[in-house]
Design a protein around this motif. Structure first.
Motif, mmCIF file in Angstrom:
data_model
loop_
_atom_site.group_PDB
_atom_site.id
_atom_site.type_symbol
_atom_site.label_atom_id
_atom_site.label_comp_id
_atom_site.label_asym_id
_atom_site.label_seq_id
_atom_site.Cartn_x
_atom_site.Cartn_y
_atom_site.Cartn_z
ATOM 1 N N TYR A 27 3.479 -1.127 4.014
ATOM 2 C CA TYR A 27 3.063 0.133 3.400
ATOM 3 C C TYR A 27 4.245 1.075 3.298
ATOM 4 O O TYR A 27 5.273 0.907 3.976
ATOM 5 C CB TYR A 27 1.941 0.790 4.209
ATOM 6 N N THR A 28 4.113 2.066 2.433
ATOM 7 C CA THR A 28 5.109 3.115 2.252
ATOM 8 C C THR A 28 4.386 4.463 2.270
ATOM 9 O O THR A 28 3.320 4.600 1.671
ATOM 10 C CB THR A 28 5.854 2.958 0.918
ATOM 11 N N VAL A 67 -3.783 13.451 -7.707
ATOM 12 C CA VAL A 67 -3.167 12.160 -7.377
ATOM 13 C C VAL A 67 -4.032 11.013 -7.891
ATOM 14 O O VAL A 67 -3.530 10.060 -8.510
ATOM 15 C CB VAL A 67 -2.955 12.034 -5.853
ATOM 16 N N VAL A 68 -5.339 11.091 -7.647
ATOM 17 C CA VAL A 68 -6.252 10.033 -8.099
ATOM 18 C C VAL A 68 -6.209 9.911 -9.614
ATOM 19 O O VAL A 68 -6.130 8.803 -10.174
ATOM 20 C CB VAL A 68 -7.690 10.316 -7.613
ATOM 21 N N LYS A 69 -6.233 11.046 -10.299
ATOM 22 C CA LYS A 69 -6.209 11.029 -11.760
ATOM 23 C C LYS A 69 -4.900 10.419 -12.269
ATOM 24 O O LYS A 69 -4.897 9.614 -13.213
ATOM 25 C CB LYS A 69 -6.376 12.455 -12.286
ATOM 26 N N THR A 70 -3.775 10.777 -11.651
ATOM 27 C CA THR A 70 -2.473 10.265 -12.092
ATOM 28 C C THR A 70 -2.346 8.763 -11.840
ATOM 29 O O THR A 70 -1.896 8.004 -12.712
ATOM 30 C CB THR A 70 -1.343 11.008 -11.361
ATOM 31 N N VAL A 71 -2.748 8.331 -10.644
ATOM 32 C CA VAL A 71 -2.648 6.908 -10.311
ATOM 33 C C VAL A 71 -3.510 6.075 -11.243
ATOM 34 O O VAL A 71 -3.081 5.036 -11.769
ATOM 35 C CB VAL A 71 -3.053 6.676 -8.840
ATOM 36 N N ARG A 72 -4.740 6.529 -11.471
ATOM 37 C CA ARG A 72 -5.632 5.761 -12.342
ATOM 38 C C ARG A 72 -5.120 5.742 -13.785
ATOM 39 O O ARG A 72 -5.286 4.751 -14.506
ATOM 40 C CB ARG A 72 -7.043 6.340 -12.290
ATOM 41 N N GLY A 73 -4.451 6.813 -14.207
ATOM 42 C CA GLY A 73 -3.881 6.834 -15.544
ATOM 43 C C GLY A 73 -2.731 5.866 -15.719
ATOM 44 O O GLY A 73 -2.491 5.353 -16.807
ATOM 45 N N LEU A 74 -2.009 5.600 -14.617
ATOM 46 C CA LEU A 74 -0.871 4.688 -14.677
ATOM 47 C C LEU A 74 -1.280 3.231 -14.499
ATOM 48 O O LEU A 74 -0.679 2.340 -15.086
ATOM 49 C CB LEU A 74 0.154 5.067 -13.603
ATOM 50 N N VAL A 92 0.843 -1.197 0.000
ATOM 51 C CA VAL A 92 0.000 0.000 0.000
ATOM 52 C C VAL A 92 0.875 1.244 0.000
ATOM 53 O O VAL A 92 1.860 1.318 0.745
ATOM 54 C CB VAL A 92 -0.934 0.021 1.234
ATOM 55 N N LEU A 93 0.517 2.214 -0.835
ATOM 56 C CA LEU A 93 1.121 3.541 -0.784
ATOM 57 C C LEU A 93 0.151 4.466 -0.055
ATOM 58 O O LEU A 93 -1.013 4.579 -0.447
ATOM 59 C CB LEU A 93 1.387 4.079 -2.195
ATOM 60 N N LEU A 107 5.760 8.484 -8.758
ATOM 61 C CA LEU A 107 4.966 7.341 -8.309
ATOM 62 C C LEU A 107 5.573 6.026 -8.795
ATOM 63 O O LEU A 107 5.634 5.037 -8.053
ATOM 64 C CB LEU A 107 3.528 7.470 -8.808
ATOM 65 N N LEU A 108 6.032 6.007 -10.035
ATOM 66 C CA LEU A 108 6.660 4.793 -10.555
ATOM 67 C C LEU A 108 7.968 4.499 -9.833
ATOM 68 O O LEU A 108 8.318 3.336 -9.612
ATOM 69 C CB LEU A 108 6.899 4.939 -12.061
ATOM 70 N N SER A 109 8.690 5.543 -9.457
ATOM 71 C CA SER A 109 9.979 5.335 -8.783
ATOM 72 C C SER A 109 9.808 4.753 -7.384
ATOM 73 O O SER A 109 10.720 4.097 -6.879
ATOM 74 C CB SER A 109 10.753 6.658 -8.708
ATOM 75 N N VAL A 110 8.655 4.981 -6.733
ATOM 76 C CA VAL A 110 8.438 4.436 -5.393
ATOM 77 C C VAL A 110 7.679 3.119 -5.439
ATOM 78 O O VAL A 110 7.279 2.583 -4.404
ATOM 79 C CB VAL A 110 7.690 5.442 -4.487
ATOM 80 N N GLY A 111 7.450 2.570 -6.635
ATOM 81 C CA GLY A 111 6.908 1.222 -6.745
ATOM 82 C C GLY A 111 5.422 1.112 -6.968
ATOM 83 O O GLY A 111 4.803 0.130 -6.551
ATOM 84 N N LEU A 112 4.815 2.098 -7.646
ATOM 85 C CA LEU A 112 3.375 2.028 -7.898
ATOM 86 C C LEU A 112 2.999 0.780 -8.693
ATOM 87 O O LEU A 112 1.908 0.226 -8.518
ATOM 88 C CB LEU A 112 2.918 3.290 -8.652
ATOM 89 N N GLU A 113 3.903 0.319 -9.565
ATOM 90 C CA GLU A 113 3.561 -0.804 -10.444
ATOM 91 C C GLU A 113 3.363 -2.109 -9.686
ATOM 92 O O GLU A 113 2.810 -3.066 -10.236
ATOM 93 C CB GLU A 113 4.650 -0.986 -11.516
ATOM 94 N N ARG A 114 3.768 -2.194 -8.408
ATOM 95 C CA ARG A 114 3.669 -3.465 -7.700
ATOM 96 C C ARG A 114 2.761 -3.416 -6.469
ATOM 97 O O ARG A 114 2.608 -4.423 -5.779
ATOM 98 C CB ARG A 114 5.058 -3.940 -7.293
ATOM 99 N N VAL A 115 2.150 -2.267 -6.149
ATOM 100 C CA VAL A 115 1.310 -2.181 -4.957
ATOM 101 C C VAL A 115 -0.107 -2.626 -5.264
ATOM 102 O O VAL A 115 -0.541 -2.663 -6.419
ATOM 103 C CB VAL A 115 1.297 -0.750 -4.385
#
Length: 621
Positions: free
Chosen positions: A457-458, A512-519, A434-435, A488-496
């Motif tokens: 979590y981080t 933040v919500v828009k960016t995360v959902r876009g990724l 979890v982020l 976000l990608l540098s802190v590991g968004l792709e694996r949370v």
């Protein structure tokens, strides 16, 4: 006034200055046009820069200048000024490598880094030294050349593996570990070259202890960097972070790299080594991820310029004058290194396929060979002729890396079927589910509950005071802007599995919500909302769940009031969830299956409690 104006504009109007401007324009144009073409066809962009350098070199643009004198302007690519600027690319690369060397990562990869990697550097240096001795080179020159060629190219190998989606395979993780060990070996090799120069001077009648004495200021300089870095770097970035200015933060990053590099130069070492030490010191701070983002554009562009200058050194005419020596050296160094790496990789547990792929991509020389050999030539450790021949061979070997990777992949598949058993550890040691964006009162309560249930979590926060407090509690925390996709990608968004946004600023939460959902479309996003309308907007942006402050506070107040008035808890909880469901329907959001099951269980509890109350009343009657 006219005379003064002419004198002022003279440096701008002369041919050399025009050459610099033309070269910069062409370089940027090539970066924007030629390199994307290479990437489109899945060819390393580094090779694109090398090819551009060859075109700018003496055998292409230089010969064309004999016909069109206007092309003489491109001769500035071989000037000392351009080379100094290009070498900053290596400096920033070493700084970035230092930022990746956290204690946790070294600990998790210690067997491969200090076992496979260190043994590869040592045995490859010995084998290559023997090869140069057989070619008739002096002992000192052979040792320097062997150590220089023993290193591989981090800047070429990593992008090639990334293009082939091989970084997370067993061979990819092993290659990364070896490259890490090689990067650590650059500093001792540079110091050894200086000591070899002192030894050569002794043979020629110089001072007896000059080689050893050169190590003393180097050690003093490294010690000063470590001490000053530990005392000054964190306070510096704390002060800059409070300003909330990205420009000042970028300036602090550049200042850190250049000052550390200059201190290293004053100690008789390279700028890259000083930048590397600074990166290692900053790797343990909460600013590491944000610094990586700031430095990356400079590193990429300047490293591209570095490879352009390297490509310009590939004199095709010199190769054609002595093709047997140059091409033989290129083939020899690749074969010798591959022959050394393959059995070592097998000894450390890699299967046949992974060992073949590892040996193939690490066989060619690396970018630090140019720096080390130039240093050795400058210190008279070897003759310029043999040094330039080896550099030409090293450049040719760099061009071979993508082709060797492709051939090794096909050969490995033919020899050994693919196995999915992992041997090497993951490249990224940080693991989290979890982020949590924001570590105020709400974020702290969320992390307490995650910790209670054993969920990793981080924490991410843009406030330096908050990140320091969280780190003081032993929580993995990063300073940075969570609305930035690269961060976000540098802190590991792709694996949370989930992202929890607890920030109180609605505009920031939306971004933040828009960016995360876009990724990522599959990650759960739980966001804090200001009110019902804000929650509805978050749902429309892709939030999995939005929690409005006003509604939840009202429901909590109502729940406590009803319980205090004697209403059975089961009925109260059921009515609260029913009302929450009404709000979700207002937002046009269907209730998750898990929540439906939860509500059904609450309804059953409410009925049971109501029956218990009725039974008590009947008994009393």
């Amino acid at each position: 006034m006219t005379t003064i104006a002419k004198e002022t504009l003279a440096p701008v109007l002369n041919v050399e200055s025009q050459g610099y401007y033309i070269f910069i324009i062409v370089f940027l144009l090539a970066s924007a046009v030629v390199v994307p073409i290479f990437q489109r066809y899945k060819v390393s962009s580094v090779l694109g820069f090398l090819l551009i350098g060859v075109l700018f070199g003496p055998d292409v643009m230089g010969r064309a200048a004999d016909v069109w004198p206007v092309l003489d302007a491109f001769d500035v690519i071989r000037s000392h000024t351009v080379h100094q600027l290009a070498e900053l690319g290596v400096v920033f690369l070493l700084f970035s490598i230092g930022l990746e060397l956290t204690f946790e990562r070294l600990k998790s990869m210690r067997r491969l880094v200090f076992g496979l990697g260190a043994l590869q550097v040592l045995l490859s240096s010995v084998a290559l030294t023997a090869m140069f001795l057989l070619l008739g080179q002096p002992v000192v020159a052979s040792i320097a050349l062997g150590m220089a060629i023993a290193l591989s190219s981090t800047a070429v190998v990593i992008p090639v593996l990334a293009d082939r989606k091989a970084l997370k395979t067993t061979s990819g993780r092993s290659v990364f570990a070896v490259l890490l060990a090689q990067d650590l070996a650059v500093a001792p090799i540079m110091i050894t070259v200086v000591m070899l120069a002192g030894g050569a001077a002794t043979v020629n009648g110089g001072g007896g202890l000059s080689g050893l004495l050169t190590l003393i200021p180097a050690l003093i300089g490294i010690g000063a960097l470590v001490v000053l870095g530990r005392w000054l770097l964190r306070p510096l970035f704390n002060t800059v972070a409070f300003s909330r200015s990205r420009e000042l933060f970028m300036a602090a990053c550049l200042l850190c790299v250049l000052v550390a590099g200059q201190i290293s130069v004053m100690a008789g070492l390279s700028m890259g080594l000083g930048a590397f030490v600074a990166g290692v010191l900053l790797a343990e701070t909460e600013y590491r991820r944000e610094i990586e983002m700031m430095v990356d554009p400079f590193k990429g562009l300047l490293l591209g310029l570095f490879f352009v200058t390297v490509g310009a050194r590939l004199e095709i005419g010199a190769v054609l004058e002595n093709p047997v020596l140059v091409l033989g050296l290129a083939a020899g160094l690749i074969l010798v290194k591959a022959a050394v790496i393959y059995p070592i990789a097998r000894y450390f547990g890699l299967n046949n396929r992974s060992a073949i792929e590892t040996a193939a991509v690490l066989g060619p020389a690396g970018e630090f060979a140019f720096v080390i050999i130039d240093e050795a030539i400058g210190h008279k450790v070897m003759s310029a002729d043999i040094g330039q021949s080896v550099i030409l061979a090293a450049i040719i070997s760099l061009f071979c890396i993508p082709f060797l990777a492709a051939i090794a992949g096909k050969l490995a598949k033919a020899v050994t079927p693919e196995t999915k058993t992992p041997v090497a550890p993951e490249i990224i040691s940080e693991k989290t589910s979890v982020l949590v964006v924001g570590f105020g009162r709400v974020g702290e309560l969320v992390t307490d509950m995650l910790k209670l249930h054993g969920i990793d979590y981080t924490v991410i926060d843009i406030n330096p005071q908050v990140t320091q407090r969280a780190r003081g509690l032993g929580i993995e925390t990063w300073y940075g802007d969570a609305s930035n996709p690269e961060f976000l990608l540098s802190v590991g968004l792709e694996r949370v599995r989930a992202v929890v946004v607890t920030a109180s600023n609605p505009a920031f939460t939306d971004q933040v919500v828009k960016t995360v959902r876009g990724l990522r479309e599959d990650v759960h996003i739980i966001a804090r909302a200001r009110d019902a309308s804000h929650a509805q907007r978050l749902y429309q942006m892709g939030a999995t769940d939005a929690v409005p402050e006003t509604i939840e506070a009202s429901l909590q107040l109502a729940e406590n009031t009803l319980i205090d008035l004697g209403v059975p808890m089961g009925l109260v909880l059921a009515s609260v969830h029913e009302r929450r469901d009404v709000f979700r329907k207002m937002f046009g959001i269907r209730k998750p299956t898990s929540e439906v099951r939860k509500d059904r269980s609450l309804d059953a509890l409410a009925i049971a409690e109501q029956k218990a109350v009725e039974n008590k009343a009947d008994a009393a009657t």
